[in-house]
Design a protein around this motif. Structure first.
Motif, mmCIF file in Angstrom:
data_model
loop_
_atom_site.group_PDB
_atom_site.id
_atom_site.type_symbol
_atom_site.label_atom_id
_atom_site.label_comp_id
_atom_site.label_asym_id
_atom_site.label_seq_id
_atom_site.Cartn_x
_atom_site.Cartn_y
_atom_site.Cartn_z
ATOM 1 N N SER A 1 0.846 -1.190 0.000
ATOM 2 C CA SER A 1 0.000 0.000 0.000
ATOM 3 C C SER A 1 0.878 1.235 0.000
ATOM 4 O O SER A 1 2.006 1.210 0.514
ATOM 5 N N ILE A 2 0.358 2.318 -0.561
ATOM 6 C CA ILE A 2 1.094 3.582 -0.511
ATOM 7 C C ILE A 2 1.124 4.147 0.907
ATOM 8 O O ILE A 2 1.812 5.119 1.170
ATOM 9 N N LYS A 3 0.399 3.512 1.827
ATOM 10 C CA LYS A 3 0.319 4.024 3.200
ATOM 11 C C LYS A 3 1.117 3.201 4.199
ATOM 12 O O LYS A 3 1.034 3.440 5.398
ATOM 13 N N GLU A 4 1.862 2.195 3.723
ATOM 14 C CA GLU A 4 2.574 1.308 4.654
ATOM 15 C C GLU A 4 3.943 0.924 4.146
ATOM 16 O O GLU A 4 4.189 0.896 2.933
ATOM 17 N N GLU A 5 4.821 0.571 5.097
ATOM 18 C CA GLU A 5 6.149 0.075 4.762
ATOM 19 C C GLU A 5 6.045 -1.245 3.993
ATOM 20 O O GLU A 5 5.099 -2.008 4.187
ATOM 21 N N PHE A 6 7.039 -1.487 3.170
ATOM 22 C CA PHE A 6 7.164 -2.790 2.531
ATOM 23 C C PHE A 6 8.046 -3.684 3.415
ATOM 24 O O PHE A 6 8.669 -3.203 4.352
ATOM 25 N N THR A 7 8.090 -4.975 3.127
ATOM 26 C CA THR A 7 8.817 -5.887 4.016
ATOM 27 C C THR A 7 10.267 -6.059 3.552
ATOM 28 O O THR A 7 10.592 -5.867 2.374
ATOM 29 N N ASN A 8 11.123 -6.448 4.484
ATOM 30 C CA ASN A 8 12.524 -6.724 4.144
ATOM 31 C C ASN A 8 12.628 -7.836 3.114
ATOM 32 O O ASN A 8 13.491 -7.798 2.235
ATOM 33 N N ASP A 9 11.768 -8.833 3.229
ATOM 34 C CA ASP A 9 11.774 -9.923 2.248
ATOM 35 C C ASP A 9 11.492 -9.381 0.847
ATOM 36 O O ASP A 9 12.087 -9.831 -0.144
ATOM 37 N N GLN A 10 10.585 -8.429 0.757
ATOM 38 C CA GLN A 10 10.265 -7.856 -0.560
ATOM 39 C C GLN A 10 11.464 -7.108 -1.146
ATOM 40 O O GLN A 10 11.771 -7.258 -2.329
ATOM 41 N N TYR A 11 12.145 -6.298 -0.328
ATOM 42 C CA TYR A 11 13.318 -5.571 -0.839
ATOM 43 C C TYR A 11 14.411 -6.547 -1.271
ATOM 44 O O TYR A 11 15.067 -6.355 -2.297
ATOM 45 N N SER A 12 14.603 -7.580 -0.477
ATOM 46 C CA SER A 12 15.650 -8.547 -0.775
ATOM 47 C C SER A 12 15.385 -9.246 -2.111
ATOM 48 O O SER A 12 16.268 -9.346 -2.979
ATOM 49 N N VAL A 13 14.173 -9.719 -2.304
ATOM 50 C CA VAL A 13 13.828 -10.399 -3.555
ATOM 51 C C VAL A 13 13.828 -9.420 -4.729
ATOM 52 O O VAL A 13 14.279 -9.742 -5.832
ATOM 53 N N LEU A 14 13.343 -8.216 -4.490
ATOM 54 C CA LEU A 14 13.330 -7.213 -5.562
ATOM 55 C C LEU A 14 14.750 -6.939 -6.050
ATOM 56 O O LEU A 14 14.995 -6.861 -7.260
ATOM 57 N N ASN A 15 15.695 -6.798 -5.120
ATOM 58 C CA ASN A 15 17.078 -6.546 -5.537
ATOM 59 C C ASN A 15 17.668 -7.728 -6.303
ATOM 60 O O ASN A 15 18.359 -7.533 -7.307
ATOM 61 N N ASP A 16 17.389 -8.940 -5.847
ATOM 62 C CA ASP A 16 17.837 -10.117 -6.598
ATOM 63 C C ASP A 16 17.251 -10.116 -8.008
ATOM 64 O O ASP A 16 17.922 -10.420 -8.993
ATOM 65 N N LEU A 17 15.980 -9.765 -8.074
ATOM 66 C CA LEU A 17 15.280 -9.739 -9.359
ATOM 67 C C LEU A 17 15.861 -8.664 -10.278
ATOM 68 O O LEU A 17 16.101 -8.909 -11.474
ATOM 69 N N LEU A 18 16.131 -7.487 -9.747
ATOM 70 C CA LEU A 18 16.691 -6.405 -10.565
ATOM 71 C C LEU A 18 18.069 -6.801 -11.094
ATOM 72 O O LEU A 18 18.377 -6.580 -12.269
ATOM 73 N N ASP A 19 18.896 -7.392 -10.237
ATOM 74 C CA ASP A 19 20.223 -7.842 -10.684
ATOM 75 C C ASP A 19 20.100 -8.855 -11.821
ATOM 76 O O ASP A 19 20.803 -8.778 -12.825
ATOM 77 N N LEU A 20 19.198 -9.793 -11.640
ATOM 78 C CA LEU A 20 19.009 -10.846 -12.633
ATOM 79 C C LEU A 20 18.488 -10.278 -13.956
ATOM 80 O O LEU A 20 18.969 -10.646 -15.038
ATOM 81 N N LEU A 21 17.516 -9.385 -13.876
ATOM 82 C CA LEU A 21 16.934 -8.814 -15.103
ATOM 83 C C LEU A 21 17.977 -8.023 -15.880
ATOM 84 O O LEU A 21 18.028 -8.075 -17.114
ATOM 85 N N LYS A 22 18.833 -7.281 -15.156
ATOM 86 C CA LYS A 22 19.871 -6.504 -15.837
ATOM 87 C C LYS A 22 20.897 -7.420 -16.499
ATOM 88 O O LYS A 22 21.413 -7.133 -17.575
ATOM 89 N N LYS A 23 21.197 -8.527 -15.824
ATOM 90 C CA LYS A 23 22.135 -9.488 -16.384
ATOM 91 C C LYS A 23 21.558 -10.111 -17.662
ATOM 92 O O LYS A 23 22.248 -10.322 -18.647
ATOM 93 N N GLU A 24 20.272 -10.377 -17.635
ATOM 94 C CA GLU A 24 19.615 -11.083 -18.748
ATOM 95 C C GLU A 24 19.300 -10.141 -19.915
ATOM 96 O O GLU A 24 19.448 -10.518 -21.077
#
Ligand SMILES: [Zn+2]
Length: 174
Positions: free
Chosen positions: A120-143
């Motif tokens: 939600s735009i009104k709440e913090e996101f979770t650490n798990d979400q940031y962690s997976v998002l960063n893994d995903l961004l690294d992977l997408l850039k590599k690919e």
């Protein structure tokens, strides 16, 4: 977590094919970050998944009525616990951004990957979400090569406000 891509899909992610996609006309060089929860602030359900599959019951909640007839989907959704659901292969155009403009270019869907965070735009996101998002961004850039990473609000400022002020850009490997 170590992620990998095969045939433009994240290996090990749940995969539900959304009809809300088309062929791409441009190369990928942008990631658009979104957040979604239906109803807003209610995270423990699969309503966003149903929306992306055109299976949401619009009578279920008053706030869903304005969504009726929308044909939308991100490429991938990151749940609160970091689990991934993919809806559109990355080489296809997912209908996530709508009317949009990035650096003078319209129709951002054509050259972007859309990532939804359950939230939600009104709440913090979770650490798990940031962690997976960063893994995903690294992977997408590599690919797919280097890409800029922006929020939906940045490419559709008059219509959209996600991922909102609680999304911490300092935690992202952009
Ligand atoms: Zn959005």
């Amino acid at each position: 977590m170590s992620l990998s891509i095969k045939n433009h899909l994240i290996e090990g992610a749940d995969y539900f094919l959304s009809p809300n996609q088309s062929d791409r006309s441009e190369n990928i060089d942008l990631v658009v970050i979104h957040c979604i929860s239906l109803p807003e602030g209610s995270f423990n359900n699969d309503n966003p998944t149903k929306l992306f599959l055109n299976e949401l019951d619009f009578e279920k909640h008053d706030s869903f009525k304005s969504l009726e007839g929308l044909k939308v989907s991100a490429h991938i959704l990151i749940e609160r616990n970091g689990s991934l659901i993919q809806f559109v292969p990355f080489n296809k155009c997912a209908w996530h951004a709508g009317q949009s403009n990035y650096a003078g270019r319209d129709r951002c869907n054509e050259f972007s990957i859309g990532i939804e965070l359950k939230g939600s735009i009104k709440e913090e996101f979770t650490n798990d979400q940031y962690s997976v998002l960063n893994d995903l961004l690294d992977l997408l850039k590599k690919e797919y090569g280097d890409m800029d990473v922006v929020g939906h609000s940045e490419i559709a400022p008059n219509r959209k406000n996600d991922p909102g002020p609680y999304f911490n850009w300092d935690l992202i490997n952009a």
